[in-house]
Structure formats: structure tokens, C-alpha cells
Write a protein that holds these residues in place. Sequence first.
Motif, PDB file in Angstrom:
ATOM      1  N   VAL A   1      56.795  45.614  15.879  1.00  8.31           N
ATOM      2  CA  VAL A   1      55.595  46.046  15.164  1.00  8.31           C
ATOM      3  C   VAL A   1      55.853  45.923  13.669  1.00  8.31           C
ATOM      4  O   VAL A   1      56.865  46.395  13.151  1.00  8.31           O
ATOM      5  CB  VAL A   1      55.251  47.507  15.519  1.00  8.31           C
ATOM      6  CG1 VAL A   1      54.043  47.986  14.734  1.00  8.31           C
ATOM      7  CG2 VAL A   1      55.005  47.632  17.001  1.00  8.31           C
ATOM      8  N   GLN A   2      54.928  45.268  12.993  1.00  5.20           N
ATOM      9  CA  GLN A   2      55.076  45.100  11.551  1.00  5.20           C
ATOM     10  C   GLN A   2      54.218  46.139  10.838  1.00  5.20           C
ATOM     11  O   GLN A   2      53.080  46.390  11.221  1.00  5.20           O
ATOM     12  CB  GLN A   2      54.640  43.702  11.129  1.00  5.20           C
ATOM     13  CG  GLN A   2      55.496  42.609  11.728  1.00  5.20           C
ATOM     14  CD  GLN A   2      55.010  41.236  11.329  1.00  5.20           C
ATOM     15  OE1 GLN A   2      54.039  41.090  10.602  1.00  5.20           O
ATOM     16  NE2 GLN A   2      55.698  40.226  11.811  1.00  5.20           N
ATOM     17  N   GLN A   3      54.790  46.735   9.841  1.00  7.33           N
ATOM     18  CA  GLN A   3      54.060  47.709   9.047  1.00  7.33           C
ATOM     19  C   GLN A   3      53.157  46.976   8.064  1.00  7.33           C
ATOM     20  O   GLN A   3      53.562  46.029   7.403  1.00  7.33           O
ATOM     21  CB  GLN A   3      55.039  48.613   8.281  1.00  7.33           C
ATOM     22  CG  GLN A   3      55.896  49.471   9.172  1.00  7.33           C
ATOM     23  CD  GLN A   3      55.085  50.529   9.899  1.00  7.33           C
ATOM     24  OE1 GLN A   3      54.054  50.979   9.420  1.00  7.33           O
ATOM     25  NE2 GLN A   3      55.551  50.893  11.077  1.00  7.33           N
ATOM     26  N   ALA A   4      51.914  47.397   8.004  1.00 12.36           N
ATOM     27  CA  ALA A   4      50.971  46.791   7.071  1.00 12.36           C
ATOM     28  C   ALA A   4      51.263  47.282   5.658  1.00 12.36           C
ATOM     29  O   ALA A   4      51.591  48.451   5.447  1.00 12.36           O
ATOM     30  CB  ALA A   4      49.550  47.151   7.471  1.00 12.36           C
ATOM     31  N   ASN A   5      51.157  46.387   4.735  1.00 12.51           N
ATOM     32  CA  ASN A   5      51.366  46.740   3.324  1.00 12.51           C
ATOM     33  C   ASN A   5      50.027  47.151   2.710  1.00 12.51           C
ATOM     34  O   ASN A   5      49.431  46.434   1.928  1.00 12.51           O
ATOM     35  CB  ASN A   5      51.961  45.552   2.566  1.00 12.51           C
ATOM     36  CG  ASN A   5      53.356  45.240   3.031  1.00 12.51           C
ATOM     37  OD1 ASN A   5      54.083  46.145   3.412  1.00 12.51           O
ATOM     38  ND2 ASN A   5      53.730  43.984   3.023  1.00 12.51           N
TER      39      ASN A   5
ATOM     40  N   ASN B   1      43.776  57.265   5.484  1.00 17.87           N
ATOM     41  CA  ASN B   1      43.990  58.698   5.466  1.00 17.87           C
ATOM     42  C   ASN B   1      42.784  59.477   5.965  1.00 17.87           C
ATOM     43  O   ASN B   1      42.902  60.647   6.315  1.00 17.87           O
ATOM     44  CB  ASN B   1      44.354  59.180   4.054  1.00 17.87           C
ATOM     45  CG  ASN B   1      45.690  58.657   3.609  1.00 17.87           C
ATOM     46  OD1 ASN B   1      46.578  58.440   4.427  1.00 17.87           O
ATOM     47  ND2 ASN B   1      45.855  58.437   2.325  1.00 17.87           N
TER      48      ASN B   1
END
Length: 65
Positions: free
Chosen positions: A48-52, A59
Amino acid sequence: MDVSSIAKLSTSIAETGQRQEVNLAVLKKAQQIQASTATQLLDALPAVQQANLPPHLGNKINTTA
């Protein structure tokens, strides 16, 4: 009850026990294969890649749309 019927009953009980043992062994082997297959599938999933995203995004949930 004669001796031959007692022998038949004893043989039948022993065969039933053996069948149950074989069925249990087959079930355990099938569970091992399923666990191995599931592990291989999970290992094959891409990481899984974290979105930038900027820190303010994600939020709040828009409940009025």
C-alpha cells in the motif's frame, strides 16, 4: 449373539474408526493447503502506497452532499 456376528461388529467398528482417521487427515491436509494458498495470495498483493496529500485533506467528511 454368535461369534461370527461379534467378529463382524468388531470389524465394522474398526473400519469406521479408520475411515474417520483418514477423513480427519484429509481435512487437515486441505486446511494446510488453503492456509498456504491464502498466504501466497496475501504475499502477492502490492504494498500500500501512502498518498502525498496535504495535511488538511481527509480530515472531515462532507455529510451535506
